[in-house]
Design a protein around this motif. Structure first.
Motif: not given
Length: 307
Positions: A60-61, A64, A123, A126
């Motif tokens: 997920s990182h 992003l 972004v 997050c």
């Protein structure tokens, strides 16, 4: 209109309305190499953190970081083009960019800059507070970069400080803090950026004096090959330092990635020529593959230890 250093035949430009295309060019989406080079240090750092923490890659990182890199690369390029609009009009490669060619007004470019910056902000929000503050700190470097080429022969150093920032952010996003390893990695990525942007600047070395622009390519001149060799060599030493600082200097897969990265940089050193601007652009673009080779080694090392 296709700009001189744009990647030709892109699907995005075939499926979007013609009226959008000057803004896509302003965001450098016709030159995806820019966001690739911005995101790769983020990916390296994130993968290095995963190995050090004995965790799988933070998928997920990584995703992003791609969105953030595209948005902030676009915002930074838009800001740069607003500042450099008069200089760009004097250089053959840049005179047909959206602002100097009159296809986008300065006012419209400013609105577009804010829009892209808001995506980048979404972004970074997050992540943890520490990562947010760290990411925001890079904006100081981004703000001063366009002015450095007027006063220093080392604008590539300032660009490196900005483009390599992900070498810190990827680790911070995973760990919530910094350590020696990401600092070593950041320093290596700074030198990598100086090297590849010196190669890129060969394209403009003939026009830059008339525009009042300085660069490492102009400063090194005919000695650009050994100069880039020294810079890339320093980058490799520092990246090795990052691996040993993280306690993974003996990891075979990580070292395989570094070896592949080193071979790619060696090929660039062998082929770079101050008198070949066309070849310089191709070598510059090839750094996406160099960076992906290093990332592949680090990502495989992270996966292997949790398999």
């Amino acid at each position: 209109m296709v700009l001189p250093d744009a990647a030709p035949g892109q699907l995005l430009f075939r499926i979007t309305p013609r009226s959008w295309q000057p803004y896509l060019q302003l965001a450098r989406l016709d030159r995806p190499i820019g966001w690739w080079l911005l995101v790769l240090p983020c990916w390296w750092s994130s993968a290095l953190a995963s190995i050090a923490a004995h965790q799988p890659p933070h998928v997920s990182h990584l995703a992003l970081f791609v969105v953030g890199a595209m948005a902030m690369r676009g915002a930074g390029s838009t800001y740069n083009d607003i500042i450099d609009r008069y200089v760009d009009a004097k250089v053959e490669r840049t005179r047909y960019r959206p602002i100097p060619s009159g296809r986008v007004s300065v006012a419209a470019a400013r609105i577009f800059l804010v829009f892209q910056a808001l995506i980048g902000l979404a972004v970074v929000l997050c992540f943890s507070r520490f990562t947010i503050l760290l990411g925001m700190a890079s904006l100081v470097i981004v703000a001063i970069y366009p002015f450095m080429k007027r006063i220093s022969s080392w604008p590539q150093l300032v660009l490196g400080l900005a483009f390599a920032w992900g070498g810190l952010v990827g680790w911070a996003a995973a760990m919530g803090s910094l350590a020696g390893a990401p600092v070593w990695l950041y320093a290596g990525a700074v030198l990598w950026t100086i090297g590849y942007d010196t190669i890129y600047a060969i394209q403009d070395a003939r026009d830059d004096p008339a525009a009042g622009i300085k660069s490492t390519a102009r400063m090194f001149g005919a000695s650009v090959r050994p100069a880039v060799g020294v810079i890339y060599g320093g980058a490799l030493i520092l990246i090795e330092g990052a691996l040993f600082s993280a306690g993974i200097g003996g990891n075979a897969l990580a070292q395989l990635g570094v070896a592949g990265f080193a071979l790619h940089l060696g090929r660039q050193i062998w082929r770079v020529d101050a008198a070949d601007p066309v070849g310089a652009l191709a070598l510059f673009r090839s750094n996406r593959d160099a960076g992906l080779i290093l990332f592949a080694g680090l990502a495989l090392a992270a996966l292997a230890q949790v398999a």
